[in-house]
Motif scaffolding. Sequence first.
Motif, PDB file in Angstrom:
ATOM      1  N   HIS A 268       0.850  -1.192   0.000  1.00  0.00           N
ATOM      2  CA  HIS A 268       0.000   0.000   0.000  1.00  0.00           C
ATOM      3  C   HIS A 268       0.884   1.240   0.000  1.00  0.00           C
ATOM      4  O   HIS A 268       2.076   1.172   0.276  1.00  0.00           O
TER       5      HIS A 268
ATOM      6  N   HIS B 261       2.208   3.787   1.511  1.00  0.00           N
ATOM      7  CA  HIS B 261       2.740   4.527   2.656  1.00  0.00           C
ATOM      8  C   HIS B 261       4.267   4.514   2.616  1.00  0.00           C
ATOM      9  O   HIS B 261       4.880   3.493   2.295  1.00  0.00           O
TER      10      HIS B 261
ATOM     11  N   GLU C  63       6.727   4.408   4.646  1.00  0.00           N
ATOM     12  CA  GLU C  63       7.564   3.456   5.390  1.00  0.00           C
ATOM     13  C   GLU C  63       7.574   2.077   4.744  1.00  0.00           C
ATOM     14  O   GLU C  63       8.430   1.256   5.044  1.00  0.00           O
ATOM     15  N   ASN C  64       6.617   1.818   3.842  1.00  0.00           N
ATOM     16  CA  ASN C  64       6.555   0.533   3.157  1.00  0.00           C
ATOM     17  C   ASN C  64       7.279   0.550   1.812  1.00  0.00           C
ATOM     18  O   ASN C  64       7.824  -0.479   1.397  1.00  0.00           O
TER      19      ASN C  64
ATOM     20  N   HIS D  80      -7.559   0.835   5.440  1.00  0.00           N
ATOM     21  CA  HIS D  80      -6.405   1.596   5.928  1.00  0.00           C
ATOM     22  C   HIS D  80      -5.969   2.641   4.903  1.00  0.00           C
ATOM     23  O   HIS D  80      -5.661   3.779   5.258  1.00  0.00           O
TER      24      HIS D  80
ATOM     25  N   GLY E  91      -1.488  -2.747   5.501  1.00  0.00           N
ATOM     26  CA  GLY E  91      -1.412  -1.975   6.752  1.00  0.00           C
ATOM     27  C   GLY E  91      -2.665  -2.149   7.597  1.00  0.00           C
ATOM     28  O   GLY E  91      -2.999  -1.259   8.376  1.00  0.00           O
TER      29      GLY E  91
ATOM     30  N   TYR F 123      -2.660  -3.952  13.287  1.00  0.00           N
ATOM     31  CA  TYR F 123      -1.773  -3.223  14.203  1.00  0.00           C
ATOM     32  C   TYR F 123      -1.796  -3.884  15.572  1.00  0.00           C
ATOM     33  O   TYR F 123      -2.751  -4.562  15.943  1.00  0.00           O
TER      34      TYR F 123
HETATM   35 ZN   LIG Z   1       0.260   2.021   6.189  1.00  0.00          ZN
END
Ligand SMILES: [Zn+2]
Length: 340
Positions: free
Chosen positions: A116, A118, A120-121, A203, A222, A225
């Motif tokens: 996805h 984001h 950080e991914n 998400h 994501g 969590y």
């Molecule tokens: Zn994410």
Amino acid sequence: MSGLSTGWRTAGRGLALLALVFGAVAARAAPTAADCRALEPVPWQAVAPGVWVWLPPGAGDVSAANAGHVVPTSVVLGGREAMVIDPGPSQRHGLRLRRSIECRFKARVRWIVNTHAHSENVLANSAFADLVADGRVDIFATAATREGMAQRCPDCLASLTQRVGEAAMAGTHIVLPNRTLAEGDGLRVGAFDLRVMRVEQGHTEGDLVLWNPHHRLLWAGGLVYQGRVPELAQGRVDDWLAALTRLDALKPKQVLSTVWSKGRQGVPPPALAATRDYLQSLRERILQAMDEGAQPQEIERVNLPAFQHWEGYSARHGFNVQRAWRELEPVWMDRATPAK
Ligand SMILES: [Zn+2]
């Protein structure tokens, strides 16, 4: 098998030809024993046969200390070929990953999946730009993720750089996926099969869910969590809760998402229930505050004490309240209207 799998095999033949053409170059690029000794080792942990995960250094939110490494990076090995799922936050992270896969597993990254959009991914795609450019690596994502990356990654690169510092993000540039995945597609790495499940919208606008039924191993983008407050910025509470119901129904033994969560003796991976608890509590508390006549800016009336110890609570929970409030207003109105 799906059309994608056919395309995959075709792409594989093309790659074999390329490997012949570029063989000399590739041989020069292989790391030497000295290169491997100089590499800071990656603390790989075994998930299933041929599947390994590199976990973040702690449960914390993005910070200079973790250089943006807050979600797991995983690798699926098929002989000397590797697929990386969510390569991480930066060029530096991606280069360490690439070199570690060569040194530790004697394999080359051939495929990357971006679950996805984001930062950080996905920003560690940067470390594979040369291989993508000459056709030796393909980056897969859903159309929604590619679109989200094209729209947001310039801002998210700037934002992540601000949070972790210029040095940690040095050399990082945006590399978009060049192959598209959709529900029903199949991926195969060696003997390891991955099914592309329904793309979920809880998400972000399109979280890719990958499922290996043999090991009951689930990659959930994501959507899952634990110990860190979920990020609702591009999502919707009710869609996310519905997505969790579908993930639960698969009865996974392990989930790889923003955490690595393992079930035990018939008990599902606990992060699935933890995520549901947060979102359900958020939803119920907002509807209750609406019943009491509260206004959306009265965020303190939607405190969730059970989750105050989760990372990111002070930074993100208030934003989640405002986002969910807008989504739930029509739900509350419908509920409050007497039946005729
Ligand atoms: Zn994410």
